[in-house]
Design a protein around this motif. Structure first.
Motif, short mmCIF file in Angstrom:
data_model
loop_
_atom_site.label_atom_id
_atom_site.label_comp_id
_atom_site.label_asym_id
_atom_site.label_seq_id
_atom_site.Cartn_x
_atom_site.Cartn_y
_atom_site.Cartn_z
N UNK A 178 107.85 27.70 41.84
CA UNK A 178 108.40 28.82 41.06
C UNK A 178 107.48 30.04 41.05
N UNK A 179 106.17 29.80 41.14
CA UNK A 179 105.22 30.92 41.04
C UNK A 179 104.77 31.46 42.39
N UNK A 180 104.98 30.72 43.47
CA UNK A 180 104.46 31.17 44.77
C UNK A 180 104.95 32.56 45.18
N UNK A 181 106.20 32.96 44.88
CA UNK A 181 106.60 34.33 45.23
C UNK A 181 105.81 35.40 44.48
N UNK A 182 105.15 35.01 43.39
CA UNK A 182 104.42 35.96 42.55
C UNK A 182 102.91 35.71 42.59
N UNK A 183 102.44 35.02 43.61
CA UNK A 183 101.04 34.58 43.70
C UNK A 183 100.04 35.74 43.62
N UNK A 184 100.43 36.93 43.99
CA UNK A 184 99.51 38.08 43.96
C UNK A 184 99.33 38.66 42.56
N UNK A 185 100.19 38.29 41.63
CA UNK A 185 100.09 38.85 40.27
C UNK A 185 98.89 38.26 39.53
N UNK A 186 98.18 39.07 38.75
CA UNK A 186 97.00 38.59 38.04
C UNK A 186 97.27 37.40 37.12
N UNK A 187 98.40 37.39 36.43
CA UNK A 187 98.70 36.28 35.51
C UNK A 187 98.88 34.97 36.27
N UNK A 188 99.51 35.02 37.42
CA UNK A 188 99.72 33.81 38.22
C UNK A 188 98.38 33.34 38.77
N UNK A 189 97.54 34.27 39.22
CA UNK A 189 96.21 33.90 39.70
C UNK A 189 95.38 33.27 38.58
N UNK A 190 95.42 33.87 37.40
CA UNK A 190 94.67 33.35 36.26
C UNK A 190 95.16 31.95 35.89
N UNK A 191 96.45 31.74 35.88
CA UNK A 191 97.01 30.42 35.56
C UNK A 191 96.52 29.38 36.56
N UNK A 192 96.49 29.72 37.84
CA UNK A 192 96.01 28.80 38.87
C UNK A 192 94.52 28.50 38.68
#
Length: 126
Positions: A67-81
């Protein structure tokens, strides 16, 4: 679908001498209390928190990679990972697998995060 696990002493878990951050300690306590089921003094509270399935639907830390891979460049997604990887490293370093399944422990950690204050969201670099 919740797994009931045996209860372990927090001091026994920390016998390695490692001192995890407070979030990890609270997640361990959440997992211990959940394992007690209706014998926990926190049972009614634990019934009121979101289920794992509910958190998966709305909390970024529980979002599926697909669900998040299309948004991987976003800071929130990076922080969550990054937070997930850091939590998984703490889980491994404390050998918590002997006491709690990763999914249960991570769910309890996200419960702690979702109920705490002081969350810092990434901002633009100075």
């Amino acid at each position: 679908d919740d797994v009931v696990l045996p209860v372990y002493s927090l001091s026994a878990l920390l016998g390695t001498g490692n001192r995890p951050d407070n979030g990890i300690l609270v997640a361990i306590r959440f997992a211990e209390e959940r394992a007690k089921g209706d014998h926990s003094r926190w049972y009614r509270y634990l019934l009121s928190v979101p289920t794992r399935e509910e958190l998966t639907r709305f909390h970024p830390l529980m979002a599926r990679t697909s669900d998040t891979s299309p948004f991987a460049a976003l800071p929130t997604v990076k922080l969550a990972a990054e937070l997930r990887a850091k939590t998984q490293a703490a889980y491994a370093s404390l050998s918590l697998i002997r006491h709690f399944h990763w999914a249960e422990f991570y769910y309890c950690w996200v419960l702690y995060i979702s109920r705490s204050y002081g969350v810092v969201l990434p901002g633009p670099d100075p």
